[in-house]
Write a protein that holds these residues in place. Structure first.
Motif, PDB file in Angstrom:
ATOM      1  N   THR A 108       0.766  -1.223   0.244  1.00 61.27           N
ATOM      2  CA  THR A 108       0.367  -0.113   0.164  1.00 61.27           C
ATOM      3  C   THR A 108       0.412   0.991  -0.016  1.00 61.27           C
ATOM      4  OG1 THR A 108      -0.363  -0.351   2.674  1.00 61.27           O
ATOM      5  CG2 THR A 108      -1.836  -1.273   1.015  1.00 61.27           C
ATOM      6  N   GLU A 109       2.237   1.636  -0.007  1.00 60.91           N
ATOM      7  CA  GLU A 109       3.307   1.620   0.089  1.00 60.91           C
ATOM      8  C   GLU A 109       4.205   1.931  -0.425  1.00 60.91           C
ATOM      9  OE1 GLU A 109       3.756   3.861   4.879  1.00 60.91           O
ATOM     10  OE2 GLU A 109       3.706   1.804   4.332  1.00 60.91           O
ATOM     11  N   ASP A 110       4.795   2.744  -1.443  1.00 55.16           N
ATOM     12  CA  ASP A 110       5.954   3.268  -2.096  1.00 55.16           C
ATOM     13  C   ASP A 110       7.297   2.763  -1.115  1.00 55.16           C
ATOM     14  OD1 ASP A 110       8.184   3.620  -3.733  1.00 55.16           O
ATOM     15  OD2 ASP A 110       7.094   4.794  -5.142  1.00 55.16           O
ATOM     16  N   ALA A 111       7.998   1.780  -0.749  1.00 50.49           N
ATOM     17  CA  ALA A 111       8.877   1.164  -0.374  1.00 50.49           C
ATOM     18  C   ALA A 111      10.007   2.358  -0.735  1.00 50.49           C
ATOM     19  CB  ALA A 111       8.850  -0.095   0.056  1.00 50.49           C
ATOM     20  N   LYS A 158      14.425   6.369   0.216  1.00 52.42           N
ATOM     21  CA  LYS A 158      14.801   7.022  -0.054  1.00 52.42           C
ATOM     22  C   LYS A 158      14.992   8.305   0.397  1.00 52.42           C
ATOM     23  CE  LYS A 158      16.660   5.508  -4.374  1.00 52.42           C
ATOM     24  NZ  LYS A 158      18.094   5.328  -4.407  1.00 52.42           N
ATOM     25  N   GLU A 159      13.800   9.294   1.006  1.00 48.38           N
ATOM     26  CA  GLU A 159      13.130   9.799   1.765  1.00 48.38           C
ATOM     27  C   GLU A 159      13.739   9.695   3.162  1.00 48.38           C
ATOM     28  OE1 GLU A 159       9.308  12.503   3.320  1.00 48.38           O
ATOM     29  OE2 GLU A 159       8.883  10.695   2.546  1.00 48.38           O
ATOM     30  N   PHE A 160      13.572   8.645   3.753  1.00 46.95           N
ATOM     31  CA  PHE A 160      14.651   9.032   4.716  1.00 46.95           C
ATOM     32  C   PHE A 160      15.718   8.786   4.769  1.00 46.95           C
ATOM     33  CE2 PHE A 160      16.053   6.289   8.146  1.00 46.95           C
ATOM     34  CZ  PHE A 160      15.022   6.421   9.209  1.00 46.95           C
ATOM     35  N   THR A 161      16.895   8.587   3.502  1.00 50.94           N
ATOM     36  CA  THR A 161      18.200   8.491   3.468  1.00 50.94           C
ATOM     37  C   THR A 161      18.676   9.909   2.794  1.00 50.94           C
ATOM     38  OG1 THR A 161      17.930   7.238   1.749  1.00 50.94           O
ATOM     39  CG2 THR A 161      17.575   6.048   3.838  1.00 50.94           C
ATOM     40  N   ASN A 162      17.416  10.963   2.988  1.00 47.49           N
ATOM     41  CA  ASN A 162      18.678  12.454   1.606  1.00 47.49           C
ATOM     42  C   ASN A 162      18.440  11.411   0.427  1.00 47.49           C
ATOM     43  OD1 ASN A 162      17.353  14.342   3.850  1.00 47.49           O
ATOM     44  ND2 ASN A 162      19.558  13.664   5.034  1.00 47.49           N
ATOM     45  N   ASP A 163      17.709  10.712  -0.107  1.00 43.54           N
ATOM     46  CA  ASP A 163      17.916  10.221  -1.513  1.00 43.54           C
ATOM     47  C   ASP A 163      18.538   9.139  -1.377  1.00 43.54           C
ATOM     48  OD1 ASP A 163      16.391  10.550  -3.671  1.00 43.54           O
ATOM     49  OD2 ASP A 163      18.064  11.333  -4.888  1.00 43.54           O
TER      50      ASP A 163
END
Length: 346
Positions: A219-222, A227-232
């Motif tokens: 249901t989510e884009d893992a 990527k967002e969590f790790t600053n891309d």
């Protein structure tokens, strides 16, 4: 004694039988089994998918109990001691792996519950070198799943050597993944646990036990979330704990350039698709992590003694040995986190 025996290869082929109670020889130790965990490997064995089993065989290799008797040359443990045990029963003692005490890699290794009778029984035989006397801070129930915790310790602290603030993605929030998550948090790593919708309760547990982020990949884009969590950048490590072929298809998308995949899950078949071009073009690292070794157990039991691993939180159902069919049914249905059999009362 009562023992759950896989009588021959194939699906199920399991019976609760009366077999002879073992007598310990030389440096062997007989343990009265109080609790014994059901592992994913046991399920592969139940389904007839695990070709390392030598039937007829008592399955089970995660256990804790009380020393019932000792061989004449045993010196480090006494009758009545509360113990758990490594899964190695015998090795060649001569190969390079044995010389390095990496018994998990000995080609002639005999494992409890795979080549010799295991712990789905009232009593199990182990060897003195594999036995560990429990600290008073570690309960018998918690100690029954020392082995899967040790698998996480070996993969993350001995093989990958994850450090503080490094980002680790765990694919598969089963017992191994949830044990691993706690191990990683003990060294202050950043932990993301990825599962599917069916894993909702397990993902909730992962969050409650300290995971920084949990993701339902259906249901989510893992990839986007990581990527967002790790600053891309992508994660430093990805630990594949599910042993599910579909899970490995997107695994390199979670990782940074020169990131590391640590394969822990055992697959139902030997050949599975893997993005080989990503390995080359992005200079990825792949580490296999099999079981654990003696040094791992000392690290694991120390973490448990310090209270950094909440093992009992993962045990959601306990069945008497006689209800083994219902226990295995619940494991296969994914309704529980960790199911434990209790062959004897404490």
């Amino acid at each position: 004694m009562k023992a759950l025996v896989k009588t021959e290869p194939g699906y199920n082929k399991m019976e609760l039988l009366e077999i002879e109670k073992p007598v310990p020889k030389d440096r062997e130790v007989l343990v009265k089994v109080i609790y014994t965990g059901i592992c994913g490997t046991d399920i592969h064995g139940f389904k007839g998918e695990y070709d390392r089993l030598k039937t007829p065989l008592v399955l089970g290799h995660e256990f804790s109990g009380v020393v019932e008797a000792i061989g004449k040359n045993v010196t480090k443990v006494q009758k009545g001691a509360f113990v758990t045990s490594e899964t190695t029963f015998d090795t060649c003692g001569e190969c390079e792996s044995c010389q390095n005490k990496e018994y998990n890699l000995c080609l002639n290794r005999k494992g409890i519950g795979s080549q010799v009778n295991g712990s789905f029984a009232e009593y199990v035989l182990t060897r003195e070198e594999s036995i560990h006397v429990l600290d008073e801070k570690i309960s018998l129930l918690a100690a029954s799943i020392t082995e899967p915790i040790a698998c996480g310790v070996h993969a993350s602290l001995e093989k990958a050597q994850v450090k503080k603030d490094e980002v680790a993605v765990i694919v598969g929030p089963g017992p191994i993944g949830l044990c691993l998550s706690q191990v990683l948090k003990s060294v202050e790593a950043k932990v993301i646990v990825v599962g599917i919708t069916q894993d909702a309760e397990r993902l909730k547990t992962a969050k409650e036990l300290g995971a920084d982020r949990v993701i339902d990949s259906l249901t989510e884009d893992a990839t986007a979330i990581i990527k967002e969590f790790t600053n891309d950048k992508g994660a430093d490590y990805c630990f594949e704990c599910s042993g599910a072929a579909p899970a490995i298809k997107a695994i390199f998308d979670y990782l940074k350039q020169k990131g590391t995949l640590v394969q822990m899950g055992v697959f139902g078949k030997n050949l599975n698709e893997l993005d080989m071009n990503s390995i080359v073009q992005r200079e990825m690292n792949i580490i296999g992590s099999r079981s654990q070794k003696p040094s791992t157990w000392h690290l694991t039991l120390d973490l448990m003694k310090q209270g950094k691993i909440d093992a009992e939180r993962l045990i959601t159902k306990i069945y008497p040995l006689e209800q083994w069919e219902e226990a295995i049914k619940q494991v296969m249905a994914g309704n529980e986190i960790k199911v434990v059999l209790q062959p004897n009362k404490q």
